[in-house]
Design a protein around this motif. Structure first.
Motif, PDB file in Angstrom:
ATOM      1  N   THR A 102      55.422  32.359  35.570  1.00 20.34           N
ATOM      2  CA  THR A 102      54.356  32.587  34.598  1.00 20.34           C
ATOM      3  C   THR A 102      53.011  32.055  35.072  1.00 20.34           C
ATOM      4  O   THR A 102      51.976  32.668  34.843  1.00 20.34           O
ATOM      5  N   ALA A 103      52.993  30.933  35.747  1.00 18.63           N
ATOM      6  CA  ALA A 103      51.744  30.307  36.160  1.00 18.63           C
ATOM      7  C   ALA A 103      51.100  30.962  37.383  1.00 18.63           C
ATOM      8  O   ALA A 103      49.970  30.632  37.733  1.00 18.63           O
ATOM      9  N   ASP A 104      51.780  31.913  38.025  1.00 17.07           N
ATOM     10  CA  ASP A 104      51.245  32.496  39.251  1.00 17.07           C
ATOM     11  C   ASP A 104      51.453  34.011  39.292  1.00 17.07           C
ATOM     12  O   ASP A 104      52.473  34.491  39.796  1.00 17.07           O
ATOM     13  N   PRO A 105      50.488  34.798  38.791  1.00 13.24           N
ATOM     14  CA  PRO A 105      50.642  36.259  38.788  1.00 13.24           C
ATOM     15  C   PRO A 105      50.727  36.872  40.177  1.00 13.24           C
ATOM     16  O   PRO A 105      51.108  38.020  40.325  1.00 13.24           O
ATOM     17  N   MET A 106      50.403  36.099  41.214  1.00 16.18           N
ATOM     18  CA  MET A 106      50.513  36.622  42.572  1.00 16.18           C
ATOM     19  C   MET A 106      51.941  36.535  43.109  1.00 16.18           C
ATOM     20  O   MET A 106      52.207  36.920  44.246  1.00 16.18           O
ATOM     21  N   LYS A 107      52.880  36.077  42.272  1.00 13.20           N
ATOM     22  CA  LYS A 107      54.299  36.095  42.633  1.00 13.20           C
ATOM     23  C   LYS A 107      55.006  37.320  42.051  1.00 13.20           C
ATOM     24  O   LYS A 107      56.226  37.416  42.083  1.00 13.20           O
ATOM     25  N   ALA A 108      54.224  38.245  41.508  1.00 15.14           N
ATOM     26  CA  ALA A 108      54.792  39.476  40.960  1.00 15.14           C
ATOM     27  C   ALA A 108      55.479  40.258  42.069  1.00 15.14           C
ATOM     28  O   ALA A 108      55.115  40.156  43.250  1.00 15.14           O
ATOM     29  N   THR A 109      56.476  41.031  41.687  1.00 13.04           N
ATOM     30  CA  THR A 109      57.232  41.838  42.633  1.00 13.04           C
ATOM     31  C   THR A 109      57.332  43.269  42.132  1.00 13.04           C
ATOM     32  O   THR A 109      57.037  43.554  40.976  1.00 13.04           O
ATOM     33  N   GLY A 110      57.774  44.144  43.002  1.00 15.31           N
ATOM     34  CA  GLY A 110      57.997  45.531  42.613  1.00 15.31           C
ATOM     35  C   GLY A 110      57.165  46.480  43.447  1.00 15.31           C
ATOM     36  O   GLY A 110      56.615  46.109  44.493  1.00 15.31           O
ATOM     37  N   THR A 111      57.084  47.701  42.986  1.00 14.69           N
ATOM     38  CA  THR A 111      56.336  48.745  43.687  1.00 14.69           C
ATOM     39  C   THR A 111      55.586  49.599  42.679  1.00 14.69           C
ATOM     40  O   THR A 111      55.881  49.590  41.485  1.00 14.69           O
ATOM     41  N   PHE A 112      54.618  50.332  43.188  1.00 12.41           N
ATOM     42  CA  PHE A 112      54.021  51.422  42.429  1.00 12.41           C
ATOM     43  C   PHE A 112      53.671  52.526  43.412  1.00 12.41           C
ATOM     44  O   PHE A 112      53.508  52.291  44.609  1.00 12.41           O
ATOM     45  N   SER A 113      53.626  53.728  42.891  1.00 17.42           N
ATOM     46  CA  SER A 113      53.315  54.871  43.742  1.00 17.42           C
ATOM     47  C   SER A 113      52.388  55.812  42.994  1.00 17.42           C
ATOM     48  O   SER A 113      52.301  55.774  41.764  1.00 17.42           O
ATOM     49  N   PHE A 114      51.705  56.633  43.761  1.00 22.08           N
ATOM     50  CA  PHE A 114      50.804  57.611  43.170  1.00 22.08           C
ATOM     51  C   PHE A 114      50.690  58.799  44.107  1.00 22.08           C
ATOM     52  O   PHE A 114      50.905  58.683  45.323  1.00 22.08           O
ATOM     53  N   SER A 115      50.387  59.945  43.526  1.00 19.30           N
ATOM     54  CA  SER A 115      50.193  61.157  44.325  1.00 19.30           C
ATOM     55  C   SER A 115      49.102  61.991  43.666  1.00 19.30           C
ATOM     56  O   SER A 115      48.864  61.887  42.457  1.00 19.30           O
ATOM     57  N   HIS A 116      48.433  62.794  44.491  1.00 19.80           N
ATOM     58  CA  HIS A 116      47.368  63.667  44.006  1.00 19.80           C
ATOM     59  C   HIS A 116      47.438  64.957  44.808  1.00 19.80           C
ATOM     60  O   HIS A 116      47.239  64.947  46.025  1.00 19.80           O
ATOM     61  N   TYR A 117      47.734  66.056  44.105  1.00 18.46           N
ATOM     62  CA  TYR A 117      47.842  67.355  44.748  1.00 18.46           C
ATOM     63  C   TYR A 117      47.027  68.388  43.982  1.00 18.46           C
ATOM     64  O   TYR A 117      46.962  68.352  42.746  1.00 18.46           O
ATOM     65  N   TRP A 122      50.293  61.311  48.974  1.00 10.49           N
ATOM     66  CA  TRP A 122      51.016  60.345  48.152  1.00 10.49           C
ATOM     67  C   TRP A 122      50.973  58.990  48.846  1.00 10.49           C
ATOM     68  O   TRP A 122      50.699  58.893  50.047  1.00 10.49           O
ATOM     69  N   ALA A 123      51.238  57.941  48.063  1.00 14.69           N
ATOM     70  CA  ALA A 123      51.289  56.592  48.642  1.00 14.69           C
ATOM     71  C   ALA A 123      52.208  55.715  47.798  1.00 14.69           C
ATOM     72  O   ALA A 123      52.372  55.937  46.592  1.00 14.69           O
ATOM     73  N   LYS A 124      52.795  54.722  48.474  1.00 17.97           N
ATOM     74  CA  LYS A 124      53.641  53.731  47.810  1.00 17.97           C
ATOM     75  C   LYS A 124      53.113  52.357  48.206  1.00 17.97           C
ATOM     76  O   LYS A 124      52.781  52.124  49.371  1.00 17.97           O
ATOM     77  N   ALA A 125      53.035  51.440  47.220  1.00 16.77           N
ATOM     78  CA  ALA A 125      52.507  50.100  47.475  1.00 16.77           C
ATOM     79  C   ALA A 125      53.482  49.032  47.004  1.00 16.77           C
ATOM     80  O   ALA A 125      54.179  49.217  45.999  1.00 16.77           O
ATOM     81  N   GLU A 126      53.511  47.916  47.726  1.00 16.40           N
ATOM     82  CA  GLU A 126      54.275  46.725  47.331  1.00 16.40           C
ATOM     83  C   GLU A 126      53.378  45.869  46.456  1.00 16.40           C
ATOM     84  O   GLU A 126      52.268  45.505  46.865  1.00 16.40           O
ATOM     85  N   VAL A 127      53.842  45.526  45.272  1.00 10.15           N
ATOM     86  CA  VAL A 127      53.063  44.723  44.320  1.00 10.15           C
ATOM     87  C   VAL A 127      52.797  43.336  44.898  1.00 10.15           C
ATOM     88  O   VAL A 127      53.700  42.688  45.431  1.00 10.15           O
ATOM     89  N   ASP A 128      51.544  42.882  44.783  1.00  8.05           N
ATOM     90  CA  ASP A 128      51.209  41.515  45.190  1.00  8.05           C
ATOM     91  C   ASP A 128      50.505  40.726  44.083  1.00  8.05           C
ATOM     92  O   ASP A 128      50.195  39.554  44.258  1.00  8.05           O
ATOM     93  N   CYS A 129      50.267  41.355  42.930  1.00  6.25           N
ATOM     94  CA  CYS A 129      49.673  40.651  41.795  1.00  6.25           C
ATOM     95  C   CYS A 129      49.837  41.507  40.544  1.00  6.25           C
ATOM     96  O   CYS A 129      49.728  42.734  40.606  1.00  6.25           O
ATOM     97  N   LEU A 130      50.105  40.864  39.425  1.00 10.54           N
ATOM     98  CA  LEU A 130      50.212  41.545  38.132  1.00 10.54           C
ATOM     99  C   LEU A 130      49.684  40.620  37.052  1.00 10.54           C
ATOM    100  O   LEU A 130      50.189  39.512  36.872  1.00 10.54           O
ATOM    101  N   VAL A 131      48.650  41.077  36.343  1.00 10.22           N
ATOM    102  CA  VAL A 131      48.106  40.342  35.209  1.00 10.22           C
ATOM    103  C   VAL A 131      48.066  41.308  34.035  1.00 10.22           C
ATOM    104  O   VAL A 131      47.587  42.438  34.171  1.00 10.22           O
ATOM    105  N   THR A 132      48.591  40.885  32.903  1.00  7.11           N
ATOM    106  CA  THR A 132      48.559  41.716  31.708  1.00  7.11           C
ATOM    107  C   THR A 132      47.970  40.916  30.557  1.00  7.11           C
ATOM    108  O   THR A 132      48.025  39.693  30.542  1.00  7.11           O
ATOM    109  N   GLY A 133      47.406  41.629  29.619  1.00  7.66           N
ATOM    110  CA  GLY A 133      46.876  41.012  28.413  1.00  7.66           C
ATOM    111  C   GLY A 133      46.959  42.030  27.292  1.00  7.66           C
ATOM    112  O   GLY A 133      46.380  43.107  27.402  1.00  7.66           O
TER     113      GLY A 133
END
Length: 180
Positions: free
Chosen positions: A66-81, A88-99
């Motif tokens: 909880t104290a370190d949003p830069m310990k987030a994990t996972g992936t996200f991807s996006f494409s535009h055609y 298209w691209a796929k990225a490894e998550v390195d930060c997640l902040v939500t509010g």
């Protein structure tokens, strides 16, 4: 009449059980504790020209981080055609902040068919409004993820200015609640 009552009662029990399961999706697999934050789901953006733009997220911040949003994990991807053009691209998550119902996630592109995109950090903002979700991305003014600077800070993106296509918005944001 008794059979209908049993069927109705069973239906209510299933609905309640389903709600309990859906409500526990933010719980971690260890101990049933709520995740510190999460962004999940898929949606297509609305474009009047008919572009096919899709974003998919599976980003999580464990309860213990909880104290370190830069310990987030996972992936996200996006494409535009659009027609014969696209990438298209796929990225490894390195930060997640939500509010509340807004999330900012960033990651480094690990795989893509867009020349020059791999190794670039990109960020995306999601505003979870149910079926009217909105989205923004760090390359909004750069024109392409491949044109992003390599030193973009973690968890940086733009305002969620894009609308998702009707019927496709299913992003879910689990709000971050750090101890302040």
């Amino acid at each position: 009449m008794q059979r209908r009552t049993k069927i109705a009662a069973s239906g209510v029990a299933l609905l309640l059980a389903g709600g309990a399961v859906a409500g526990s999706t933010a719980a971690s697999a260890t101990g049933g504790h709520r995740e510190a934050a999460a962004l999940t789901g898929t949606a297509k953006l609305y474009r009047s020209a008919g572009d096919d733009i899709t974003f998919t997220f599976d980003a999580h911040l464990a309860a213990g981080d909880t104290a370190d949003p830069m310990k987030a994990t996972g992936t996200f991807s996006f494409s535009h055609y659009r027609g014969d053009w696209g990438a298209w691209a796929k990225a490894e998550v390195d930060c997640l902040v939500t509010g509340g119902n807004v999330a900012v996630v960033s990651g480094v592109i690990t795989d893509s068919d867009l020349p020059g995109a791999e190794g670039k950090r990109v960020g995306v903002t999601v505003h979870d409004l149910g079926r009217r979700d909105r989205l923004g991305y760090s390359w909004a003014t750069a024109g392409s993820p491949a044109q992003m600077p390599r030193d973009l800070p973690k968890c940086v993106s733009s305002a969620p200015f894009e609308k998702v296509r009707k019927g496709t918005g299913d992003f879910t944001v689990v709000p971050w609640r750090p101890q302040l």
